[in-house]
Design a protein around this motif. Structure first.
Motif, PDB file in Angstrom:
ATOM      1  N   ARG A 103      -2.403  -1.467  -3.336  1.00 47.65           N
ATOM      2  CA  ARG A 103      -3.579  -0.684  -2.952  1.00 47.65           C
ATOM      3  C   ARG A 103      -3.128   0.739  -2.649  1.00 47.65           C
ATOM      4  O   ARG A 103      -2.252   0.945  -1.804  1.00 47.65           O
ATOM      5  CB  ARG A 103      -4.252  -1.294  -1.717  1.00 47.65           C
ATOM      6  N   LEU A 104      -3.721   1.707  -3.322  1.00 46.37           N
ATOM      7  CA  LEU A 104      -3.326   3.108  -3.157  1.00 46.37           C
ATOM      8  C   LEU A 104      -4.425   3.890  -2.457  1.00 46.37           C
ATOM      9  O   LEU A 104      -5.595   3.804  -2.832  1.00 46.37           O
ATOM     10  CB  LEU A 104      -3.041   3.743  -4.520  1.00 46.37           C
ATOM     11  N   SER A 105      -4.037   4.665  -1.455  1.00 45.39           N
ATOM     12  CA  SER A 105      -4.999   5.505  -0.750  1.00 45.39           C
ATOM     13  C   SER A 105      -4.256   6.547   0.064  1.00 45.39           C
ATOM     14  O   SER A 105      -3.209   6.261   0.651  1.00 45.39           O
ATOM     15  CB  SER A 105      -5.876   4.670   0.181  1.00 45.39           C
ATOM     16  N   ASP A 106      -4.787   7.768   0.095  1.00 44.50           N
ATOM     17  CA  ASP A 106      -4.237   8.806   0.952  1.00 44.50           C
ATOM     18  C   ASP A 106      -4.836   8.742   2.352  1.00 44.50           C
ATOM     19  O   ASP A 106      -4.460   9.502   3.236  1.00 44.50           O
ATOM     20  CB  ASP A 106      -4.492  10.189   0.349  1.00 44.50           C
ATOM     21  N   THR A 138       0.842  -1.181   0.000  1.00 47.88           N
ATOM     22  CA  THR A 138       0.000   0.000   0.000  1.00 47.88           C
ATOM     23  C   THR A 138       0.884   1.240   0.000  1.00 47.88           C
ATOM     24  O   THR A 138       2.037   1.194   0.445  1.00 47.88           O
ATOM     25  CB  THR A 138      -0.953   0.021   1.217  1.00 47.88           C
ATOM     26  N   ASP A 156      -3.279  14.208  -5.494  1.00 45.88           N
ATOM     27  CA  ASP A 156      -3.170  14.646  -6.885  1.00 45.88           C
ATOM     28  C   ASP A 156      -4.216  15.706  -7.219  1.00 45.88           C
ATOM     29  O   ASP A 156      -3.981  16.582  -8.055  1.00 45.88           O
ATOM     30  CB  ASP A 156      -3.319  13.452  -7.834  1.00 45.88           C
ATOM     31  N   ASP A 190      -7.435  13.216  -1.862  1.00 46.37           N
ATOM     32  CA  ASP A 190      -6.551  12.790  -2.951  1.00 46.37           C
ATOM     33  C   ASP A 190      -5.513  13.884  -3.196  1.00 46.37           C
ATOM     34  O   ASP A 190      -5.846  14.988  -3.627  1.00 46.37           O
ATOM     35  CB  ASP A 190      -7.381  12.542  -4.219  1.00 46.37           C
ATOM     36  N   ARG A 239       1.390   6.093  -7.502  1.00 46.93           N
ATOM     37  CA  ARG A 239       1.320   6.157  -8.964  1.00 46.93           C
ATOM     38  C   ARG A 239       2.669   6.493  -9.578  1.00 46.93           C
ATOM     39  O   ARG A 239       3.089   5.890 -10.569  1.00 46.93           O
ATOM     40  CB  ARG A 239       0.294   7.212  -9.386  1.00 46.93           C
ATOM     41  N   PRO A 293       0.493   5.967  -0.484  1.00 49.84           N
ATOM     42  CA  PRO A 293      -0.359   7.114  -0.818  1.00 49.84           C
ATOM     43  C   PRO A 293      -0.594   7.188  -2.321  1.00 49.84           C
ATOM     44  O   PRO A 293       0.239   6.722  -3.114  1.00 49.84           O
ATOM     45  CB  PRO A 293       0.463   8.309  -0.322  1.00 49.84           C
ATOM     46  N   LEU A 294      -1.695   7.788  -2.718  1.00 50.38           N
ATOM     47  CA  LEU A 294      -2.098   7.791  -4.124  1.00 50.38           C
ATOM     48  C   LEU A 294      -1.020   8.323  -5.060  1.00 50.38           C
ATOM     49  O   LEU A 294      -0.567   7.624  -5.962  1.00 50.38           O
ATOM     50  CB  LEU A 294      -3.378   8.605  -4.294  1.00 50.38           C
ATOM     51  N   GLY A 295      -0.634   9.588  -4.873  1.00 47.45           N
ATOM     52  CA  GLY A 295       0.315  10.191  -5.806  1.00 47.45           C
ATOM     53  C   GLY A 295       1.659   9.495  -5.778  1.00 47.45           C
ATOM     54  O   GLY A 295       2.253   9.213  -6.819  1.00 47.45           O
TER      55      GLY A 295
END
Length: 297
Positions: free
Chosen positions: A126-129, A97, A225, A223, A104, A99-101
């Motif tokens: 799994r990506l999530s902030d 896992t 981003d 998010d 990516r 963070p989103l940015g």
């Protein structure tokens, strides 16, 4: 499907709180996952889960059974890791896992070449902030940006990550450029927020030491981003990691605000449950990631 595989389904269903989520995590349809749980209930002649239209919870015996099943699976995973360490061919699934940015930009590109070199390993990213419970979500390796709290998890630092306050030239032309931290109160600050989010303030580095600034804005998001894009579109001032906005600054799309009092430097690293420390495949990925990611900071 074997009894052991049914145990795995039951454990993930309890941990994720739904038949659908538990099945999806193991790449099974909801119908198959439901049948696996029903098979266990029929095997023992007891109800393991209470089901309603809105909620799924383990019964009292189901909670006790979960605790024992979790230990069985952990023991088996550790045994498989031990065998693979001797065979020299690690295999199995690694759950990551980030963070989103960050995930990516930095983590996702590492996965295909790693899997090509290690065909016996599958990666689930799994990506999530939002905050994630690493133990409950059965995460093997969590990439983390911030100040790690005291924890039973193993912390491995990768690098210091500078953060900047940034805004577009258009925004600053229309609203003025802050000359000191106190001026932030007059600006639309773009905030990373979600339930139980820690970011209701920014901590800036000043000649007198760290200064906590209570900031506000007309809108926020979970998010990172989106925050960057809002800043690019001239909607306010954002607090973002350098690796995310350095190209925007070089190209003139964003301008650093209050460079003399930047936000506190964040630590970038990875967290691992202690029970995963000796798993060769997890250690291999962590070693590779640390080596490759240092060049971005």
């Amino acid at each position: 499907m074997s009894y052991l595989e049914s145990l795995r389904v039951f454990v993930r269903v309890v941990e994720l709180g739904s038949i659908t989520a538990g099945g999806r995590d193991l790449r099974l349809s909801p119908a198959v996952a439901s049948n696996r749980v029903k098979d266990l209930e029929q095997r023992f002649g007891v109800r393991l889960l209470n089901r309603t239209t809105r909620k799924l919870t383990p019964t009292e015996i189901g909670r006790s059974f979960y605790d024992h099943a979790r230990r069985v699976i952990d023991t088996l995973d550790e045994a498989e890791a031990m065998v693979s360490s001797f065979s020299g061919k690690p295999q199995g699934v690694i759950r990551l896992t980030a963070p989103l940015g960050l995930g990516r930009r930095l983590i996702a590109p590492l996965i295909p070449p790693f899997c090509e070199e290690n065909p016996g390993i599958d990666i689930r990213l799994r990506l999530s902030d939002r905050s994630i419970n690493i133990v409950e979500d059965a995460i093997d390796l969590a990439f983390f940006l911030g100040q790690p709290a005291d924890s039973a998890l193993k912390w491995r630092k990768i690098a210091d990550c500078p953060r900047l306050l940034v805004a577009s030239p258009d925004y600053l032309e229309r609203h003025g450029t802050p000359s000191g931290p106190g001026d932030l109160a007059d600006h639309n600050c773009l905030l990373l927020r979600y339930p139980r989010s820690p970011e209701y303030f920014w901590v800036l580095q000043t000649p007198d030491g760290p200064q906590k600034m209570m900031v506000k804005g007309r809108y926020d998001t979970d998010d990172g981003d989106v925050l960057r894009q809002w800043a690019l579109n001239g909607h306010g001032i954002a607090n973002r990691p350098l690796y995310e906005v350095d190209e925007d600054i070089r190209e003139g799309r964003l301008v650093q605000v209050l460079p003399q009092t930047p936000p506190e430097v964040a630590q970038f690293g990875c967290l691992t449950p202690h029970r995963r420390l000796q798993d060769p495949k997890v250690r291999m990925f962590a070693d590779m990631a640390v080596r490759e990611l240092k060049r971005f900071f």
